[in-house]
Design a protein around this motif. Structure first.
Motif, PDB file in Angstrom:
ATOM      1  N   SER A   1      42.465  71.543 -16.113  1.00 33.90           N
ATOM      2  CA  SER A   1      41.855  72.943 -16.072  1.00 33.90           C
ATOM      3  C   SER A   1      41.540  73.112 -17.573  1.00 33.90           C
ATOM      4  CB  SER A   1      42.919  73.826 -15.836  1.00 33.90           C
ATOM      5  OG  SER A   1      42.714  75.139 -15.895  1.00 33.90           O
TER       6      SER A   1
ATOM      7  N   PHE B   1      39.880  86.003  -7.035  1.00 39.59           N
ATOM      8  CA  PHE B   1      39.142  84.978  -7.638  1.00 39.59           C
ATOM      9  C   PHE B   1      37.700  85.100  -7.588  1.00 39.59           C
ATOM     10  CE2 PHE B   1      43.302  83.305  -7.763  1.00 39.59           C
ATOM     11  CZ  PHE B   1      43.328  81.986  -8.274  1.00 39.59           C
TER      12      PHE B   1
ATOM     13  N   LEU C   1      43.292  85.763 -15.293  1.00 37.93           N
ATOM     14  CA  LEU C   1      43.546  84.529 -14.974  1.00 37.93           C
ATOM     15  C   LEU C   1      44.861  84.045 -14.680  1.00 37.93           C
ATOM     16  CD1 LEU C   1      41.840  81.402 -16.933  1.00 37.93           C
ATOM     17  CD2 LEU C   1      44.169  81.328 -16.280  1.00 37.93           C
ATOM     18  N   THR C   2      45.574  84.417 -15.656  1.00 41.52           N
ATOM     19  CA  THR C   2      47.196  84.053 -15.523  1.00 41.52           C
ATOM     20  C   THR C   2      47.828  84.730 -14.253  1.00 41.52           C
ATOM     21  OG1 THR C   2      47.413  83.637 -17.849  1.00 41.52           O
ATOM     22  CG2 THR C   2      49.477  83.960 -16.799  1.00 41.52           C
TER      23      THR C   2
ATOM     24  N   TRP D   1      46.159  83.378 -10.888  1.00 36.62           N
ATOM     25  CA  TRP D   1      46.803  82.079 -10.657  1.00 36.62           C
ATOM     26  C   TRP D   1      48.231  82.152  -9.999  1.00 36.62           C
ATOM     27  CZ3 TRP D   1      44.766  77.642  -8.896  1.00 36.62           C
ATOM     28  CH2 TRP D   1      43.544  77.337  -9.215  1.00 36.62           C
TER      29      TRP D   1
ATOM     30  N   VAL E   1      40.003  76.311 -20.008  1.00 36.97           N
ATOM     31  CA  VAL E   1      39.218  77.645 -20.224  1.00 36.97           C
ATOM     32  C   VAL E   1      38.317  77.337 -21.234  1.00 36.97           C
ATOM     33  CG1 VAL E   1      39.930  79.844 -21.079  1.00 36.97           C
ATOM     34  CG2 VAL E   1      41.510  78.786 -19.938  1.00 36.97           C
TER      35      VAL E   1
ATOM     36  N   GLN F   1      36.633  79.311 -16.638  1.00 34.33           N
ATOM     37  CA  GLN F   1      37.427  78.340 -16.250  1.00 34.33           C
ATOM     38  C   GLN F   1      37.035  77.290 -15.569  1.00 34.33           C
ATOM     39  OE1 GLN F   1      40.933  79.376 -13.673  1.00 34.33           O
ATOM     40  NE2 GLN F   1      42.309  78.037 -14.996  1.00 34.33           N
TER      41      GLN F   1
ATOM     42  N   GLU G   1      41.966  86.610 -20.047  1.00 30.05           N
ATOM     43  CA  GLU G   1      43.037  85.714 -19.833  1.00 30.05           C
ATOM     44  C   GLU G   1      44.326  86.274 -19.139  1.00 30.05           C
ATOM     45  OE1 GLU G   1      44.653  81.940 -22.178  1.00 30.05           O
ATOM     46  OE2 GLU G   1      43.141  83.072 -23.170  1.00 30.05           O
TER      47      GLU G   1
ATOM     48  N   TRP H   1      36.234  84.787 -15.057  1.00 25.56           N
ATOM     49  CA  TRP H   1      37.554  85.931 -15.110  1.00 25.56           C
ATOM     50  C   TRP H   1      37.290  86.971 -16.153  1.00 25.56           C
ATOM     51  CZ3 TRP H   1      41.279  84.890 -11.672  1.00 25.56           C
ATOM     52  CH2 TRP H   1      41.448  83.500 -11.232  1.00 25.56           C
TER      53      TRP H   1
END
Length: 111
Positions: A96, A35, A63-64, A67, A98, A4, A60, A57
């Motif tokens: 941002s 992170f 990541l979600t 965050w 990806v 990202q 996904e 990451w």
């Protein structure tokens, strides 16, 4: 793995405060939320100064989830509030992206 790219518009008049907050607080709290920051840069375009960093990451979903947990962190919320009260708004536009590796990128990069 996926990456990202984060790009923050920062302001010359309080750039030092932005960097201090990121270095002294955001990085530490981001690590607490798992992170993986790979590298950070400062970039200058004709119109603005940017702080750019690259995250790695596992997927996904991570990541979600991470965050969301970081943004809900009470310590981080308090630090953002205090630094904004003292120095004003530290970041403008935030972008941002990806990044998903192409199937041929490793081939080309290793030659």
């Amino acid at each position: 793995m996926m990456h990202q790219l984060r790009i923050y518009e920062i302001f010359e008049h309080n750039k030092a405060a932005f960097h201090a907050r990121f270095r002294d607080h955001a990085v530490r709290i981001m690590k607490r939320h798992s992170f993986n920051i790979l590298i950070m840069w400062e970039a200058r375009t004709r119109d603005r100064t940017e702080f750019v960093y690259l995250l790695e990451w596992p997927d996904e979903a991570a990541l979600t989830e991470r965050w969301a947990s970081f943004m809900a962190d009470q310590e981080w919320s308090g630090i953002k509030e205090r630094t904004a009260a003292e120095h004003g708004k530290l970041a403008g536009e935030i972008q941002s992206r990806v990044l998903r590796r192409t199937d041929y990128s490793l081939q080309l990069c290793s030659t």
